[in-house]
Design an enzyme around this catalytic site. Structure first.
Site, short mmCIF file in Angstrom:
data_model
loop_
_atom_site.label_atom_id
_atom_site.label_comp_id
_atom_site.label_asym_id
_atom_site.label_seq_id
_atom_site.Cartn_x
_atom_site.Cartn_y
_atom_site.Cartn_z
N ASP A 189 -6.05 -7.96 1.67
CA ASP A 189 -6.12 -9.40 1.41
C ASP A 189 -7.03 -9.69 0.22
OD1 ASP A 189 -4.60 -9.70 3.72
OD2 ASP A 189 -6.34 -10.07 4.99
N ASN B 87 0.86 -1.18 0.00
CA ASN B 87 0.00 0.00 0.00
C ASN B 87 0.90 1.24 0.00
OD1 ASN B 87 0.76 0.51 2.72
ND2 ASN B 87 -0.96 -0.68 3.50
N ALA B 88 0.31 2.41 -0.05
CA ALA B 88 1.12 3.63 -0.18
C ALA B 88 2.07 3.80 1.00
CB ALA B 88 0.21 4.85 -0.32
N ARG B 89 1.57 3.54 2.21
CA ARG B 89 2.42 3.69 3.39
C ARG B 89 3.59 2.70 3.35
NH1 ARG B 89 2.56 0.78 7.66
NH2 ARG B 89 0.55 -0.23 7.19
N GLU B 90 3.31 1.47 2.96
CA GLU B 90 4.36 0.45 2.88
C GLU B 90 5.37 0.79 1.77
OE1 GLU B 90 1.42 -3.18 4.39
OE2 GLU B 90 1.67 -2.74 2.26
#
Length: 477
Positions: free
Chosen positions: A268, A200-203
């Site tokens: 998921d 995701n963007a944060r990751e």
């Protein structure tokens, strides 16, 4: 073409087999109502009503894969505790083939959510851990599990099962099985060599450094080369999904979410639907679009929701036809079965609805108030022509269905080609059959069928002076 792409191309059967490997966990929900504040502390008192258990983490990915149609296997580690046994039972109930390393002396990761009404009040986490011996056993079983597998999904929640992920990725690559990774740890070396990486963007920013949205695609292209990836897919919540390929293709998919109730498990769902789409032969851009739609379904439901094939097909059908309530009969039948199972009362009416007027609106509103779900049978264009003569209908089926779909009283619209709706009534099996006052209870088609099934027939009063024929006549003058 890479070995991973070759493997996908060779796996196009009706039932691809997808292996999920990673950190499985158990999600518990304690659901109740709140009516007062505790006298002991400024916190709500929740009167517990029921408890639910759902699969989380890698187990949720595997459950989503299976619900979308393919064969699904899960290779994971659980503790020798009640949580592990509950998770094993859940996987069996959902049709997932489970290869579970039981880690003696360890506990299974569990997340307990306290829900009051529709609001999550608190979450209590019990994190498990994975011993060196259990991790080694998982790695040993992994290669043996790759025979006949179309794709492998690594679901990393940083709970210990995938500490040796670089070695597992190397095995998958050597065997020509494409590997799809949902990352968690801010260590790029852990995920190098994957076929597709889905942060995701944060990751993404934790892994590869902060960058503004306008340079995200360029940074993603550089990451592909640095990490030897074929694809990088970045999920960005309300901003949609960005995909960049090794060949330079960039696709930016806007979000599909119409209503966000709970984002639990949405990642998921995305990885499961994405891999299912690719394994079934979709181009990757189309597979990402499918995953985007599946995620929009998941986040509109409370808690961890497993998206089914029928839910996905219904949303795809509705979008492609641009008519939100027109359904083919097989999809409608499935929805009505589900509604009946929940105690819903089904109401049916039918007509040409060629030029919608106030009489129609009042009829449909009255019909909807007789039950919980209103199904409107709509004559096809050919059927209207046979009944009314040329040049009827003046509005096409698509237009008539779209206008009906815009009415709050109408839940579903279904087409019928015949001159009468008798076969459709037999399939719908309504609890209430409603017709306008130009009929009598003895002349309504299907009335006997409904009564024999324990239902009732209702004749709605006509609104004087309102009819399609009169309106068209006035226009012709």
């Amino acid at each position: 073409m890479s070995p991973a792409t070759d493997a996908l191309a060779g796996a196009q059967d009706a039932r691809p087999h997808i292996l999920v490997v990673g950190d499985a966990m158990l999600d518990r929900y304690i659901i109740g109502e709140t009516s007062r504040i505790s006298p002991e502390a400024p916190v709500p008192v929740v009167q517990a009503g029921r408890e639910e258990m759902r699969a989380g983490g890698a187990a949720n990915v595997a459950a989503n894969v299976r619900a979308l149609g393919p064969r699904s296997s899960l290779l994971t580690v659980v503790g020798d505790d009640s949580g592990g046994r509950d998770l094993i039972d859940l996987m069996a109930a959902q049709g997932v083939a489970l290869d579970c390393v039981i880690d003696k002396g360890q506990r299974t990761t569990q997340k307990t959510r306290l829900i009051s009404g529709a609001q999550q009040i608190a979450r209590i986490d019990h994190d498990g851990s994975v011993s060196d011996s259990a991790r080694a056993e998982l790695a040993r079983r992994f290669e043996a599990r790759l025979d006949g597998v179309s794709a492998v999904i690594f679901s990393d929640y940083d709970k210990g099962a995938l500490t040796d992920l670089p070695a597992l990725l190397a095995i998958a690559r050597r065997r020509g099985v494409p590997s799809f990774v949902d990352p968690k740890v801010a260590d790029p070396a852990r995920y190098a060599g994957a076929f597709l990486l889905k942060p995701n963007a944060r990751e993404f920013h934790a892994l590869f450094g902060q960058c503004p949205d306008e340079t995200l695609a360029a940074r993603a292209r550089a990451v592909l080369a640095e990490m030897d990836l074929d694809y990088l897919v970045v999920t960005r919540g309300a901003k949609g999904i960005l995909m960049v390929s090794r060949t330079g293709e960039v696709v930016d998919h806007p979000t599909e979410a119409l209503e966000v109730f709970d984002v639990t498990g949405a990642g998921d769902t995305i990885i499961a639907a994405l891999v299912v789409g690719i394994a079934e032969g979709l181009p990757i851009a189309a597979a990402i679009d499918q995953a985007n739609i599946a995620a929009s379904i998941a986040v509109s439901r409370p808690g961890t929701h497993v998206v089914t094939r029928s839910e996905l097909e219904e949303r795809l059908y509705r979008r492609s036809h641009a008519m939100t309530k027109l359904l083919p009969l097989p999809l409608l039948a499935g929805k009505l079965d589900h509604a009946r199972a929940g105690g819903a009362r089904i109401v049916f009416t039918n007509g040409c609805f060629d030029v919608l007027h106030a009489g129609h609106v009042r009829l449909l509103d009255l019909a909807r108030r007789q039950g919980d779900v209103l199904v409107v049978g709509l004559n096809s264009d050919d059927s209207v022509r046979r009944l009314k003569g040329a040049p009827r209908p003046v509005n096409t089926l698509a237009d008539r269905a779209e206008v009906l779909s815009g009415l709050a009283s109408v839940d579903h619209v279904v087409l019928f080609e015949e001159d009468t709706p008798l076969d459709l009534i037999r399939a719908v099996r309504p609890d209430v059959l409603v017709k306008g006052g130009d009929y009598s209870a003895d002349t309504v088609v299907g009335a006997d069928l409904v009564r024999e099934g324990g239902g009732q027939v209702m004749i709605a009063p006509l609104l004087a002076g309102r009819s399609t024929t009169a309106i068209l006549g006035a226009l012709a003058r």
